[in-house]
Design a protein around this motif. Structure first.
Motif, PDB file in Angstrom:
ATOM      1  N   THR A 159     -23.568  11.895  32.259  1.00  0.00           N
ATOM      2  CA  THR A 159     -22.212  12.122  32.276  1.00  0.00           C
ATOM      3  C   THR A 159     -21.332  11.035  32.857  1.00  0.00           C
ATOM      4  O   THR A 159     -21.922  10.633  33.829  1.00  0.00           O
ATOM      5  CB  THR A 159     -21.555  13.266  32.892  1.00  0.00           C
ATOM      6  OG1 THR A 159     -21.884  13.493  34.195  1.00  0.00           O
ATOM      7  CG2 THR A 159     -22.018  14.607  32.034  1.00  0.00           C
ATOM      8  N   ALA A 160     -20.335  10.668  32.402  1.00  0.00           N
ATOM      9  CA  ALA A 160     -19.348   9.459  32.934  1.00  0.00           C
ATOM     10  C   ALA A 160     -17.865   9.816  32.939  1.00  0.00           C
ATOM     11  O   ALA A 160     -17.520  10.285  31.892  1.00  0.00           O
ATOM     12  CB  ALA A 160     -19.769   8.301  32.150  1.00  0.00           C
ATOM     13  N   LEU A 161     -17.358   9.443  33.855  1.00  0.00           N
ATOM     14  CA  LEU A 161     -15.830   9.785  33.964  1.00  0.00           C
ATOM     15  C   LEU A 161     -14.828   8.454  33.823  1.00  0.00           C
ATOM     16  O   LEU A 161     -15.028   7.403  34.010  1.00  0.00           O
ATOM     17  CB  LEU A 161     -15.407  10.207  35.664  1.00  0.00           C
ATOM     18  CG  LEU A 161     -16.266  11.112  36.281  1.00  0.00           C
ATOM     19  CD1 LEU A 161     -15.932  11.160  37.842  1.00  0.00           C
ATOM     20  CD2 LEU A 161     -16.452  12.207  35.400  1.00  0.00           C
ATOM     21  N   LEU A 162     -14.091   8.910  32.384  1.00  0.00           N
ATOM     22  CA  LEU A 162     -13.143   7.770  32.247  1.00  0.00           C
ATOM     23  C   LEU A 162     -11.853   7.965  32.877  1.00  0.00           C
ATOM     24  O   LEU A 162     -11.397   8.870  33.222  1.00  0.00           O
ATOM     25  CB  LEU A 162     -12.876   8.119  30.682  1.00  0.00           C
ATOM     26  CG  LEU A 162     -13.641   7.678  29.658  1.00  0.00           C
ATOM     27  CD1 LEU A 162     -13.418   8.188  28.155  1.00  0.00           C
ATOM     28  CD2 LEU A 162     -13.567   5.989  29.303  1.00  0.00           C
ATOM     29  N   TYR A 163     -11.466   6.723  33.333  1.00  0.00           N
ATOM     30  CA  TYR A 163     -10.184   6.682  33.744  1.00  0.00           C
ATOM     31  C   TYR A 163      -9.309   5.372  33.799  1.00  0.00           C
ATOM     32  O   TYR A 163     -10.017   4.229  33.532  1.00  0.00           O
ATOM     33  CB  TYR A 163     -10.262   7.087  35.221  1.00  0.00           C
ATOM     34  CG  TYR A 163     -10.977   5.890  36.290  1.00  0.00           C
ATOM     35  CD1 TYR A 163     -10.538   5.022  36.755  1.00  0.00           C
ATOM     36  CD2 TYR A 163     -12.517   6.310  36.413  1.00  0.00           C
ATOM     37  CE1 TYR A 163     -11.318   4.110  37.368  1.00  0.00           C
ATOM     38  CE2 TYR A 163     -13.262   5.532  36.972  1.00  0.00           C
ATOM     39  CZ  TYR A 163     -12.659   4.552  37.703  1.00  0.00           C
ATOM     40  OH  TYR A 163     -13.448   3.462  38.378  1.00  0.00           O
ATOM     41  N   MET A 164      -7.841   5.426  33.784  1.00  0.00           N
ATOM     42  CA  MET A 164      -7.255   4.228  33.733  1.00  0.00           C
ATOM     43  C   MET A 164      -6.727   3.422  35.123  1.00  0.00           C
ATOM     44  O   MET A 164      -6.638   2.331  35.086  1.00  0.00           O
ATOM     45  CB  MET A 164      -5.810   4.662  32.959  1.00  0.00           C
ATOM     46  CG  MET A 164      -6.176   4.911  31.352  1.00  0.00           C
ATOM     47  SD  MET A 164      -6.723   3.466  30.321  1.00  0.00           S
ATOM     48  CE  MET A 164      -5.207   2.470  30.637  1.00  0.00           C
ATOM     49  N   GLY A 181     -21.921   8.084  36.079  1.00  0.00           N
ATOM     50  CA  GLY A 181     -21.400   6.738  35.908  1.00  0.00           C
ATOM     51  C   GLY A 181     -20.056   6.812  35.861  1.00  0.00           C
ATOM     52  O   GLY A 181     -19.205   8.132  35.713  1.00  0.00           O
ATOM     53  N   VAL A 182     -19.239   5.731  35.682  1.00  0.00           N
ATOM     54  CA  VAL A 182     -17.772   5.535  35.722  1.00  0.00           C
ATOM     55  C   VAL A 182     -17.485   4.707  34.414  1.00  0.00           C
ATOM     56  O   VAL A 182     -18.146   3.634  34.347  1.00  0.00           O
ATOM     57  CB  VAL A 182     -17.163   5.187  36.988  1.00  0.00           C
ATOM     58  CG1 VAL A 182     -17.183   6.234  37.850  1.00  0.00           C
ATOM     59  CG2 VAL A 182     -17.720   3.933  37.684  1.00  0.00           C
ATOM     60  N   HIS A 183     -16.533   5.100  33.674  1.00  0.00           N
ATOM     61  CA  HIS A 183     -15.994   4.129  32.667  1.00  0.00           C
ATOM     62  C   HIS A 183     -14.631   3.857  33.125  1.00  0.00           C
ATOM     63  O   HIS A 183     -13.528   4.636  32.308  1.00  0.00           O
ATOM     64  CB  HIS A 183     -16.190   5.081  31.420  1.00  0.00           C
ATOM     65  CG  HIS A 183     -17.538   5.092  31.052  1.00  0.00           C
ATOM     66  ND1 HIS A 183     -17.583   5.864  29.966  1.00  0.00           N
ATOM     67  CD2 HIS A 183     -18.717   4.804  31.577  1.00  0.00           C
ATOM     68  CE1 HIS A 183     -19.443   5.766  29.510  1.00  0.00           C
ATOM     69  NE2 HIS A 183     -19.986   5.347  30.774  1.00  0.00           N
ATOM     70  N   PRO A 184     -14.245   2.813  33.857  1.00  0.00           N
ATOM     71  CA  PRO A 184     -12.987   2.434  34.062  1.00  0.00           C
ATOM     72  C   PRO A 184     -12.291   1.397  33.034  1.00  0.00           C
ATOM     73  O   PRO A 184     -12.868   0.720  32.518  1.00  0.00           O
ATOM     74  CB  PRO A 184     -13.180   1.656  35.460  1.00  0.00           C
ATOM     75  CG  PRO A 184     -14.481   1.178  35.444  1.00  0.00           C
ATOM     76  CD  PRO A 184     -15.379   1.989  34.523  1.00  0.00           C
ATOM     77  N   TYR A 185     -10.893   1.485  33.026  1.00  0.00           N
ATOM     78  CA  TYR A 185     -10.174   0.576  32.530  1.00  0.00           C
ATOM     79  C   TYR A 185     -10.606  -0.843  33.135  1.00  0.00           C
ATOM     80  O   TYR A 185     -10.567  -0.863  34.125  1.00  0.00           O
ATOM     81  CB  TYR A 185      -8.768   0.855  32.511  1.00  0.00           C
ATOM     82  CG  TYR A 185      -7.998  -0.511  31.817  1.00  0.00           C
ATOM     83  CD1 TYR A 185      -8.270  -0.650  30.571  1.00  0.00           C
ATOM     84  CD2 TYR A 185      -6.804  -0.803  32.435  1.00  0.00           C
ATOM     85  CE1 TYR A 185      -7.398  -1.523  30.048  1.00  0.00           C
ATOM     86  CE2 TYR A 185      -5.959  -1.694  31.954  1.00  0.00           C
ATOM     87  CZ  TYR A 185      -6.349  -2.122  30.506  1.00  0.00           C
ATOM     88  OH  TYR A 185      -5.440  -3.287  29.902  1.00  0.00           O
ATOM     89  N   HIS A 186     -10.900  -1.903  32.404  1.00  0.00           N
ATOM     90  CA  HIS A 186     -11.658  -3.239  32.756  1.00  0.00           C
ATOM     91  C   HIS A 186     -10.768  -3.941  33.806  1.00  0.00           C
ATOM     92  O   HIS A 186     -11.284  -4.455  34.500  1.00  0.00           O
ATOM     93  CB  HIS A 186     -11.836  -4.184  31.606  1.00  0.00           C
ATOM     94  CG  HIS A 186     -10.668  -4.684  30.815  1.00  0.00           C
ATOM     95  ND1 HIS A 186     -10.073  -5.839  31.345  1.00  0.00           N
ATOM     96  CD2 HIS A 186     -10.067  -4.298  30.003  1.00  0.00           C
ATOM     97  CE1 HIS A 186      -9.117  -6.074  30.695  1.00  0.00           C
ATOM     98  NE2 HIS A 186      -8.997  -5.241  29.675  1.00  0.00           N
ATOM     99  N   ARG A 187      -9.465  -3.631  33.722  1.00  0.00           N
ATOM    100  CA  ARG A 187      -8.594  -4.394  34.534  1.00  0.00           C
ATOM    101  C   ARG A 187      -8.644  -3.724  36.170  1.00  0.00           C
ATOM    102  O   ARG A 187      -8.292  -4.475  37.111  1.00  0.00           O
ATOM    103  CB  ARG A 187      -7.112  -4.295  34.308  1.00  0.00           C
ATOM    104  CG  ARG A 187      -6.683  -5.080  33.000  1.00  0.00           C
ATOM    105  CD  ARG A 187      -5.149  -5.010  32.816  1.00  0.00           C
ATOM    106  NE  ARG A 187      -5.007  -5.682  31.395  1.00  0.00           N
ATOM    107  CZ  ARG A 187      -4.599  -6.973  31.263  1.00  0.00           C
ATOM    108  NH1 ARG A 187      -4.628  -7.678  32.398  1.00  0.00           N
ATOM    109  NH2 ARG A 187      -4.502  -7.442  30.192  1.00  0.00           N
TER     110      ARG A 187
END
Length: 242
Positions: A159-164, A181-187
């Motif tokens: 599982t991975a957490l999406l966030y902005m 894992g983490v799925h962050p906004y690339h900025r």
């Protein structure tokens, strides 16, 4: 090694979240595909990003307000000036059956932030298990409650957490969520953040990276994967990166 996930398939050059886009992702040399799932009125899992069909098809209305049969009549390539003919909205079963014949990973994003689809997690997990793809599947969502639930129901699937926005004390939070894992906004991603995450055994996969300069930066940071609408371009840049 940084993997390349084709965001909604090769969405930069093909109709997003269609089999045509996923097939192109494989041809382009992507390591995996990313797709979005929701439930129809009659409880079928369909692959579509928006909660309505208006932007990506020739129809109008809410995904959850239409049956699977009704949705299949729509053309998910309608906005591409006839270039790709008729591309139906796929069922998740169709995509997973095809994936079984490939070596691709799949990131399944549960689109359950705006609409709390009951049983979306259980139905998705059941399909993944039926096709024996547990070790090639990542589950992600902006709905972190959903990801915590998936961890309980299917501890064998990542599982991975999406966030902005940047998270405060992310490591304590991610540990509480028991995410992989983490799925962050690339900025929001820095070299120090990537190194810190990887020291803690967490994967970092930023989204959505289409500019070559940003791709170059993320490869230099050594992120675990990137999500891009242009997998062919990303593959070319990856091969140029020392």
């Amino acid at each position: 090694m940084t993997l390349i996930f084709a965001h909604r398939g090769a969405a930069g050059t093909y109709p997003e979240n269609t089999m045509a886009a996923f097939l192109e992702a494989e041809r382009a040399g992507a390591d995996g595909i990313e797709l979005d799932v929701q439930l129809t009125k009659d409880g079928e899992i369909v692959v579509i990003h928006d909660e309505t069909v208006d932007r990506t098809t020739d129809g109008s209305g809410w995904v959850h307000g239409m049956t699977y049969r009704e949705l299949r009549k729509l053309n998910a390539a309608a906005k591409w000036d006839g270039r790709y003919g008729h591309c139906p909205i796929p069922h998740l079963e169709e995509v997973l059956a095809w994936l079984g014949s490939t070596r691709l990973f799949v990131n399944i994003e549960l689109k359950n932030s705006l609409i709390a689809y009951e049983t979306l997690e259980q139905k998705t997990i059941a399909l993944v298990r039926r096709h024996g793809l547990e070790k090639r599947t990542l589950l992600s969502s902006f709905n972190h409650n959903s990801m915590r639930f998936c961890r309980t129901v299917a501890p064998e699937i990542e599982t991975a957490l999406l966030y902005m926005e940047p998270l405060y004390d992310p490591w304590t939070y991610v540990r509480a969520m028991k995410a992989d894992g983490v799925h962050p906004y690339h900025r929001t991603v820095t070299a120090a953040f990537v190194a810190d995450a990887q020291r803690r055994g967490l994967a970092v996969r930023p989204f959505t990276i289409n500019k070559t300069e940003v791709m170059k930066t993320m490869f230099a940071y050594g992120v675990d994967a990137i999500f891009t609408d242009h997998p062919r371009r990303a593959k070319e840049w990856k091969e140029k990166t020392p």
